[in-house]
Scaffold this active site. Structure first.
Site, PDB file in Angstrom:
ATOM      1  N   ASN A  86       0.858  -1.234  -0.147  1.00 14.23           N
ATOM      2  CA  ASN A  86      -0.075  -0.105  -0.154  1.00 14.23           C
ATOM      3  C   ASN A  86       0.857   1.217   0.062  1.00 14.23           C
ATOM      4  O   ASN A  86       1.345   1.607   1.172  1.00 14.23           O
ATOM      5  CB  ASN A  86      -0.699  -0.058   1.309  1.00 14.23           C
ATOM      6  CG  ASN A  86      -1.824   1.282   1.529  1.00 14.23           C
ATOM      7  OD1 ASN A  86      -1.832   1.969   0.503  1.00 14.23           O
ATOM      8  ND2 ASN A  86      -2.316   1.403   2.432  1.00 14.23           N
ATOM      9  N   TRP A  87       0.978   1.664  -1.222  1.00 17.65           N
ATOM     10  CA  TRP A  87       1.971   3.056  -1.373  1.00 17.65           C
ATOM     11  C   TRP A  87       1.442   4.225  -0.635  1.00 17.65           C
ATOM     12  O   TRP A  87       1.919   5.149  -0.698  1.00 17.65           O
ATOM     13  CB  TRP A  87       2.488   2.995  -2.729  1.00 17.65           C
ATOM     14  CG  TRP A  87       3.347   2.302  -3.280  1.00 17.65           C
ATOM     15  CD1 TRP A  87       3.677   0.867  -2.607  1.00 17.65           C
ATOM     16  CD2 TRP A  87       4.288   2.332  -4.389  1.00 17.65           C
ATOM     17  NE1 TRP A  87       4.687   0.367  -3.403  1.00 17.65           N
ATOM     18  CE2 TRP A  87       5.155   1.292  -4.273  1.00 17.65           C
ATOM     19  CE3 TRP A  87       4.701   3.499  -5.180  1.00 17.65           C
ATOM     20  CZ2 TRP A  87       6.502   1.243  -5.306  1.00 17.65           C
ATOM     21  CZ3 TRP A  87       5.409   3.443  -6.182  1.00 17.65           C
ATOM     22  CH2 TRP A  87       6.330   2.186  -6.179  1.00 17.65           C
ATOM     23  N   LYS A  88       0.127   4.247  -0.426  1.00 14.10           N
ATOM     24  CA  LYS A  88      -0.631   5.369   0.213  1.00 14.10           C
ATOM     25  C   LYS A  88      -0.348   6.672  -0.947  1.00 14.10           C
ATOM     26  O   LYS A  88      -0.183   6.301  -2.015  1.00 14.10           O
ATOM     27  CB  LYS A  88      -0.095   5.750   1.457  1.00 14.10           C
ATOM     28  CG  LYS A  88      -0.278   4.493   2.481  1.00 14.10           C
ATOM     29  CD  LYS A  88      -0.173   4.963   4.004  1.00 14.10           C
ATOM     30  CE  LYS A  88      -0.217   3.540   4.655  1.00 14.10           C
ATOM     31  NZ  LYS A  88      -0.163   3.777   6.313  1.00 14.10           N
TER      32      LYS A  88
ATOM     33  N   HIS B 153      -9.790   1.398   4.854  1.00 14.60           N
ATOM     34  CA  HIS B 153      -8.628   1.598   5.623  1.00 14.60           C
ATOM     35  C   HIS B 153      -8.813   2.582   6.628  1.00 14.60           C
ATOM     36  O   HIS B 153      -9.426   3.553   6.685  1.00 14.60           O
ATOM     37  CB  HIS B 153      -7.443   1.687   4.874  1.00 14.60           C
ATOM     38  CG  HIS B 153      -5.996   1.958   5.131  1.00 14.60           C
ATOM     39  ND1 HIS B 153      -5.647   2.998   5.881  1.00 14.60           N
ATOM     40  CD2 HIS B 153      -4.995   1.294   5.180  1.00 14.60           C
ATOM     41  CE1 HIS B 153      -4.572   2.828   6.489  1.00 14.60           C
ATOM     42  NE2 HIS B 153      -4.095   1.676   5.596  1.00 14.60           N
TER      43      HIS B 153
ATOM     44  N   GLU C  71      -7.184   4.947   7.627  1.00 11.37           N
ATOM     45  CA  GLU C  71      -6.908   6.643   7.209  1.00 11.37           C
ATOM     46  C   GLU C  71      -8.082   7.015   6.636  1.00 11.37           C
ATOM     47  O   GLU C  71      -8.131   8.031   6.555  1.00 11.37           O
ATOM     48  CB  GLU C  71      -5.497   6.612   6.360  1.00 11.37           C
ATOM     49  CG  GLU C  71      -4.201   6.455   7.233  1.00 11.37           C
ATOM     50  CD  GLU C  71      -3.056   6.058   6.771  1.00 11.37           C
ATOM     51  OE1 GLU C  71      -2.937   5.663   5.563  1.00 11.37           O
ATOM     52  OE2 GLU C  71      -2.268   5.474   7.232  1.00 11.37           O
TER      53      GLU C  71
ATOM     54  N   GLU D  71      -5.628  -4.617  10.619  1.00 16.58           N
ATOM     55  CA  GLU D  71      -4.659  -3.538  10.715  1.00 16.58           C
ATOM     56  C   GLU D  71      -5.010  -2.782  12.084  1.00 16.58           C
ATOM     57  O   GLU D  71      -5.765  -1.858  12.225  1.00 16.58           O
ATOM     58  CB  GLU D  71      -4.847  -2.516   9.681  1.00 16.58           C
ATOM     59  CG  GLU D  71      -4.426  -3.203   8.350  1.00 16.58           C
ATOM     60  CD  GLU D  71      -3.804  -2.166   7.402  1.00 16.58           C
ATOM     61  OE1 GLU D  71      -2.633  -2.532   6.883  1.00 16.58           O
ATOM     62  OE2 GLU D  71      -4.186  -0.988   7.397  1.00 16.58           O
TER      63      GLU D  71
ATOM     64  N   GLY E 161       2.368   2.684  10.976  1.00 12.64           N
ATOM     65  CA  GLY E 161       3.197   3.571  10.866  1.00 12.64           C
ATOM     66  C   GLY E 161       3.981   4.003  12.233  1.00 12.64           C
ATOM     67  O   GLY E 161       4.695   4.771  12.471  1.00 12.64           O
TER      68      GLY E 161
ATOM     69  N   SER F 267       3.155  -1.721  10.249  1.00 12.19           N
ATOM     70  CA  SER F 267       4.540  -1.530  10.706  1.00 12.19           C
ATOM     71  C   SER F 267       5.177  -3.127  10.354  1.00 12.19           C
ATOM     72  O   SER F 267       6.308  -3.334  11.098  1.00 12.19           O
ATOM     73  CB  SER F 267       4.551  -1.332  12.212  1.00 12.19           C
ATOM     74  OG  SER F 267       4.192   0.059  12.425  1.00 12.19           O
TER      75      SER F 267
ATOM     76  N   GLY G 209       2.530  -1.065   4.200  1.00 14.21           N
ATOM     77  CA  GLY G 209       2.765   0.265   3.901  1.00 14.21           C
ATOM     78  C   GLY G 209       4.104   0.606   3.714  1.00 14.21           C
ATOM     79  O   GLY G 209       4.803   0.328   2.534  1.00 14.21           O
TER      80      GLY G 209
HETATM   81  P1  PGA Z   1       2.624   0.658   7.594  1.00 11.81           P
HETATM   82  O1  PGA Z   1       1.169   0.846   6.946  1.00 11.81           O
HETATM   83  O2  PGA Z   1       3.194  -0.727   7.210  1.00 11.81           O
HETATM   84  O3  PGA Z   1       3.395   1.611   7.225  1.00 11.81           O
HETATM   85  O4  PGA Z   1       2.459   0.485   9.014  1.00 11.81           O
HETATM   86  C1  PGA Z   1       0.536  -0.183   6.795  1.00 11.81           C
HETATM   87  C2  PGA Z   1      -0.959   0.230   6.220  1.00 11.81           C
HETATM   88  O5  PGA Z   1      -1.394   1.318   6.734  1.00 11.81           O
HETATM   89  O6  PGA Z   1      -1.474  -0.514   5.438  1.00 11.81           O
END
Ligand code: PGA
Length: 250
Positions: free
Chosen positions: A10-12, A95, A97, A165, A171, A211, A232
């Site tokens: 997931n490159w966001k 997600h 976010e 998640e 993060g 993470s 991520g």
């Molecule tokens: P992260 O993000 O691996 O940077 O914690 C994972 C995600 O939000 O899908």
């Protein structure tokens, strides 16, 4: 029957044309676990370039979100039909976010899941508790509710992925123990059975996200019910991403 492992990057809102090109060239040069699916979810303006770079490759395209209708006056949103037209196979939905910054609640998530399936996309439904919900022992209820409400508009039998998640792990560099992840996998299994969708063993894959890196993945690999990861920041680094994918070579 063992399910195919799934590694989703997931490159966001990271990456650009040059980085995508460098990244795909790096991945093409290394030996990769061939017994899995590797999905990259870049920002949608990079879809066309991904398709140019990855035609005839093993890499699969995924979306980071979609709207719940195919078209309409929704400035800035992404149509699930367009994701399908651009060869996305998977789409991340719900997600944390999106839930946090775009106020997406379970009813919207459910509509998006339905729209994804209607457009031949496999939804990756994200669920997970906040730090306070874990501390106050509410996580079991929260996760069960996110699943039952998020899948409320499906009839069962659809191909599905559920990504656990925990919000506090995204993060932050913190991850739950393998035992805690295993407990949540059990909650997911029970909920899926309770709502009459058969069993996780049959057609639904469970991923862990938050993470994940190329060091802590070995502890997470001990969780039998996991079929892979939603990754991520480590998915932006070709060597870390490759190490995570190859950590599951049996
Ligand atoms: P992260 O993000 O691996 O940077 O914690 C994972 C995600 O939000 O899908």
């Amino acid at each position: 029957m063992k399910k195919t492992d799934l590694f989703v990057g997931n490159w966001k809102m990271h990456g650009d044309l040059a980085q995508l090109s460098e990244f795909m060239h790096s991945l093409a040069e290394v030996h990769l676990n061939s017994d899995c699916e590797i999905v990259i979810c870049p920002p949608s303006p990079l879809f066309a370039e991904f398709n140019n770079l990855c035609a005839d490759s093993v890499f699969i395209l995924g979306g980071q979100d979609c709207h719940f209708v195919d078209k309409g006056a929704y400035t800035g949103d992404i149509s699930p039909k367009l994701l399908s037209d651009f060869n996305c196979k998977y789409v991340i939905i719900g997600h944390s976010e999106r839930r946090m910054y775009h106020h997406e609640h379970d009813e919207i998530v459910a509509k998006k899941v339905k729209a994804a399936v209607a457009n031949d996309l496999v939804p990756i439904l994200c669920v997970g508790e906040t730090f306070n919900e874990r501390e106050s022992q509410q996580y079991r209820r929260v996760i069960a509710e996110q699943i039952s409400k998020g899948l409320a508009l499906l009839s069962g039998g659809e191909e599905l992925v559920i990504a656990y998640e925990p919000v506090w792990a995204i993060g932050t560099g913190k991850i739950p123990s393998a035992l805690d992840v295993a407990e949540v996998c059990d909650i997911i299994t029970e909920t899926i059975e309770l709502i009459g969708f058969g069993s996780v063993q049959e057609g639904i894959r469970v991923l862990y996200g938050g993470s994940v890196n190329d060091e802590n993945v070995f502890e997470l690999n001990q969780v039998d019910l996991l079929s892979g990861y939603l990754i991520g920041s480590a998915s932006l680094d070709p060597s870390k991403f490759t190490n995570i994918i190859n950590s599951k070579i049996s």
